[in-house]
Motif scaffolding. Structure first.
Motif, mmCIF file in Angstrom:
data_model
loop_
_atom_site.group_PDB
_atom_site.id
_atom_site.type_symbol
_atom_site.label_atom_id
_atom_site.label_comp_id
_atom_site.label_asym_id
_atom_site.label_seq_id
_atom_site.Cartn_x
_atom_site.Cartn_y
_atom_site.Cartn_z
ATOM 1 N N GLY A 101 0.835 -1.197 0.000
ATOM 2 C CA GLY A 101 0.000 0.000 0.000
ATOM 3 C C GLY A 101 0.868 1.244 0.000
ATOM 4 N N GLN A 102 0.196 2.389 0.005
ATOM 5 C CA GLN A 102 0.916 3.656 -0.153
ATOM 6 C C GLN A 102 1.933 3.894 0.971
ATOM 7 N N ASN A 103 1.528 3.648 2.186
ATOM 8 C CA ASN A 103 2.404 3.795 3.354
ATOM 9 C C ASN A 103 1.695 3.136 4.529
ATOM 10 N N MET A 104 2.368 3.057 5.669
ATOM 11 C CA MET A 104 1.746 2.376 6.822
ATOM 12 C C MET A 104 0.478 3.091 7.254
ATOM 13 N N THR A 105 0.478 4.423 7.232
ATOM 14 C CA THR A 105 -0.681 5.170 7.725
ATOM 15 C C THR A 105 -1.911 4.857 6.885
ATOM 16 N N THR A 106 -1.760 4.890 5.571
ATOM 17 C CA THR A 106 -2.896 4.637 4.682
ATOM 18 C C THR A 106 -3.399 3.200 4.848
ATOM 19 N N ILE A 107 -2.471 2.254 4.941
ATOM 20 C CA ILE A 107 -2.874 0.853 5.130
ATOM 21 C C ILE A 107 -3.644 0.707 6.450
ATOM 22 N N THR A 108 -3.141 1.358 7.489
ATOM 23 C CA THR A 108 -3.771 1.198 8.809
ATOM 24 C C THR A 108 -5.142 1.871 8.853
ATOM 25 N N LEU A 109 -5.266 3.037 8.196
ATOM 26 C CA LEU A 109 -6.590 3.677 8.134
ATOM 27 C C LEU A 109 -7.590 2.735 7.457
ATOM 28 N N GLY A 110 -7.163 2.060 6.390
ATOM 29 C CA GLY A 110 -8.046 1.134 5.666
ATOM 30 C C GLY A 110 -8.393 -0.085 6.506
ATOM 31 N N MET A 111 -7.386 -0.640 7.175
ATOM 32 C CA MET A 111 -7.614 -1.836 8.002
ATOM 33 C C MET A 111 -8.535 -1.504 9.178
ATOM 34 N N ALA A 112 -8.291 -0.362 9.816
ATOM 35 C CA ALA A 112 -9.105 0.021 10.980
ATOM 36 C C ALA A 112 -10.561 0.196 10.554
ATOM 37 N N ARG A 113 -10.763 0.752 9.367
ATOM 38 C CA ARG A 113 -12.118 0.964 8.866
ATOM 39 C C ARG A 113 -12.794 -0.397 8.596
ATOM 40 N N ALA A 114 -12.021 -1.325 8.009
ATOM 41 C CA ALA A 114 -12.585 -2.642 7.696
ATOM 42 C C ALA A 114 -12.875 -3.431 8.976
ATOM 43 N N ILE A 115 -11.944 -3.388 9.927
ATOM 44 C CA ILE A 115 -12.160 -4.115 11.192
ATOM 45 C C ILE A 115 -13.302 -3.442 11.969
ATOM 46 N N GLY A 116 -13.304 -2.099 11.904
ATOM 47 C CA GLY A 116 -14.325 -1.323 12.627
ATOM 48 C C GLY A 116 -15.751 -1.647 12.183
ATOM 49 N N ARG A 171 -11.703 -13.067 6.125
ATOM 50 C CA ARG A 171 -12.946 -12.824 6.869
ATOM 51 C C ARG A 171 -13.392 -11.357 6.819
ATOM 52 N N PHE A 172 -12.437 -10.427 7.045
ATOM 53 C CA PHE A 172 -12.822 -9.004 7.025
ATOM 54 C C PHE A 172 -13.059 -8.568 5.587
ATOM 55 N N LYS A 173 -13.894 -7.540 5.450
ATOM 56 C CA LYS A 173 -14.225 -7.079 4.094
ATOM 57 C C LYS A 173 -13.564 -5.736 3.820
ATOM 58 N N PRO A 174 -12.703 -5.686 2.793
ATOM 59 C CA PRO A 174 -12.052 -4.400 2.490
ATOM 60 C C PRO A 174 -13.027 -3.432 1.821
ATOM 61 N N TYR A 175 -12.780 -2.147 1.941
ATOM 62 C CA TYR A 175 -13.517 -1.156 1.138
ATOM 63 C C TYR A 175 -12.859 -1.153 -0.232
ATOM 64 N N LYS A 176 -13.609 -1.447 -1.262
ATOM 65 C CA LYS A 176 -13.020 -1.581 -2.597
ATOM 66 C C LYS A 176 -14.040 -1.262 -3.678
ATOM 67 N N VAL A 177 -13.553 -1.112 -4.911
ATOM 68 C CA VAL A 177 -14.467 -0.877 -6.033
ATOM 69 C C VAL A 177 -14.902 -2.224 -6.631
ATOM 70 N N ARG A 178 -16.081 -2.253 -7.268
ATOM 71 C CA ARG A 178 -16.671 -3.539 -7.679
ATOM 72 C C ARG A 178 -15.828 -4.339 -8.676
ATOM 73 N N PRO A 179 -15.258 -3.698 -9.721
ATOM 74 C CA PRO A 179 -14.545 -4.536 -10.702
ATOM 75 C C PRO A 179 -13.240 -5.126 -10.154
ATOM 76 N N TRP A 215 -7.163 -6.293 -0.993
ATOM 77 C CA TRP A 215 -6.833 -5.272 0.014
ATOM 78 C C TRP A 215 -5.993 -4.137 -0.582
ATOM 79 N N GLU A 216 -5.566 -4.275 -1.840
ATOM 80 C CA GLU A 216 -4.682 -3.267 -2.446
ATOM 81 C C GLU A 216 -5.506 -2.352 -3.324
ATOM 82 N N THR A 217 -5.739 -1.146 -2.830
ATOM 83 C CA THR A 217 -6.654 -0.230 -3.490
ATOM 84 C C THR A 217 -6.053 0.358 -4.773
#
Ligand SMILES: Cc1ncc(COP(=O)(O)O)c(C=O)c1O
Length: 429
Positions: A104-119, A256-264, A273-275
């Protein structure tokens, strides 16, 4: 001979076997000069320099493989190969399977995405345990989940040595704790946390653990299997690679967790998990950074069998080398009148710290000192380095934070001497 002195002797002999000249030759930027003096890069905690192998790999990608993934033509197939080879390299680095590695872009961006998915799966009243010692990138992404009614608890430090207060951690872990987010090592004061023990405690309470290994990665070997952690994240630009982030996630969690992602975009792990399109040229550079560390390892131990073993051999020698440098630095610092030192300063406990050292001088602000040093070609950082809770807890946030010196394996005893001389000059002026 006491246990401590035999360990010190072992470190010294290993430090001697480390070929710093060869290592420095791999980093072309170390030849930079400032006002006719060689630059001393003591700024590693904010990003290390890059060996030529990494630069070459990025260029090679552009020359031979530049395309997007999964097309029906040569350069696209090569890009697929670049991505999977880099995943395999990071799998050796983490000691996991390649499909447990995401970029991913950097640790911060990856962690924001993971926290949102786990949240997504957390309920009001669920608890997350964070620490005062952590970089804010392993704090704020979890804290925003308060919006969902998640309760955030904060583990304190022992101020005398800037180590985590494990009694406080134990008292705040309970049946409602869903996740513990903790750093492997502090980017501000160098403390190495007992992450294996914390993982065990978290799991015993039924919680997952998310480890920020950004600061630890250049200083010690990572073994996610031995730790049995759920997630571990780091940034290749802190361990001689390009500006990106990478995460290990246990396969069961990535599924198990669902990433935020685009449909295609694919639903398959780990790529789901890689946006968007990855910075593929830099992913090629990450692979080269891991190969560089492995090459270092083979130079220290010709018998190391396979890349993982070579990586471990590299760290065996760099840990010893860095510890010798840190010992020289800390003993010199403690002799400067009026200096306030943060973190572990007792050599008998140096296994609990890495070679990142912070302090305040009796005179001037950390910015004044960093500017004075910068003019002399010595690169250090001043401020809070985003370890905001720690800076506030230590009462230095309003005073400009601290001055931080970071030593990695391409630094030398001469550079430490130069730094100590300049700090004494600054303090005496
Ligand atoms: C310990 C630690 N965690 C997280 C980060 C954030 O990393 P990134 O810049 O990859 O988002 C840093 C950056 O300095 C760090 O030192």
């Amino acid at each position: 001979m006491s246990a401590t002195s035999s360990t010190a002797a072992q470190h010294e002999s290993l430090a001697k076997s480390f070929d710093v000249t060869w290592a420095r030759e791999q980093f072309p930027s170390l030849g930079l000069q400032v006002h006719g003096r060689p630059a001393a890069f003591l700024d590693g905690p904010a990003g290390t320099q890059v060996p030529r192998q990494v630069m070459d790999a990025v260029q090679k990608y552009f020359l031979e493989a530049n395309a997007n993934t999964y097309g029906a033509f040569l350069t696209s197939r090569r890009t697929n190969e670049v991505m999977s080879a880099a995943r395999a390299a990071m799998a050796d680095f983490f000691n996991c399977a390649p499909d447990e590695v995401i970029f991913g872009q950097n640790m911060t961006t990856i962690t924001l995405g993971m926290a949102r998915a786990i949240g997504r799966e957390l309920r009001p009243g669920d608890e997350i345990l964070l620490t005062v010692l952590d970089h804010d990138a392993n704090f704020s992404p979890w804290k925003v989940l308060e919006e969902k009614g998640v309760v955030i608890r904060k583990v304190d430090i022992r101020e005398s040595d800037c180590t985590l207060d494990l009694d406080d951690l134990k008292s705040k872990l309970n049946g409602k704790t869903r996740l513990v987010a903790v750093g492997y090592a502090s980017n501000a004061v160098g403390t190495i946390n007992p992450v294996a023990e914390i993982t065990r405690l978290a799991h015993a309470a039924g919680a997952m653990i998310y480890i920020d290994a950004v600061h630890y990665a250049p200083h010690g070997p990572i073994d996610v299997k031995a730790l049995d952690c759920d997630f571990l994240v780091c940034s290749p630009y802190k361990f001689f690679g390009p500006h990106m982030g990478t995460l290990y996630g246990k396969r069961e969690h990535l599924e198990r967790f669902k990433p935020y992602k685009v449909r295609p975009a694919t639903d398959s792990v780990p790529e789901c998990w890689e946006t968007g399109t990855q910075v593929q040229e830099l992913v090629a550079g990450i692979h080269a950074a891991v190969e560089y560390i492995a090459e270092l390892g083979w130079r220290c131990d010709v018998n190391a069998k396979g890349r993982r073993a070579a990586l471990l051999a590299a760290y065996r020698s760099t840990v010893a080398y860095e510890r010798a440098l840190a010992t020289q630095l800390i003993s010199g610092l403690l002799k400067i009148p009026g200096l306030r030192f943060f973190g572990i300063s007792d050599p008998a406990r140096f296994e609990e710290r890495c070679s990142t050292v912070s302090f305040r001088l009796a005179k001037g602000t950390p910015t004044d000192a960093a500017t004075f040093l910068g003019e002399r070609g010595i690169f250090t950082w001043d401020g809070n380095f985003y370890a905001l809770n720690l800076s506030e807890r230590l009462g230095v946030e309003q005073l400009g934070g601290v001055l931080r010196v970071g030593l990695v394996h391409y630094n030398t005893a001469e550079e430490v001497d130069r730094l100590l001389g300049a700090l004494n000059e600054f303090s005496a002026a």
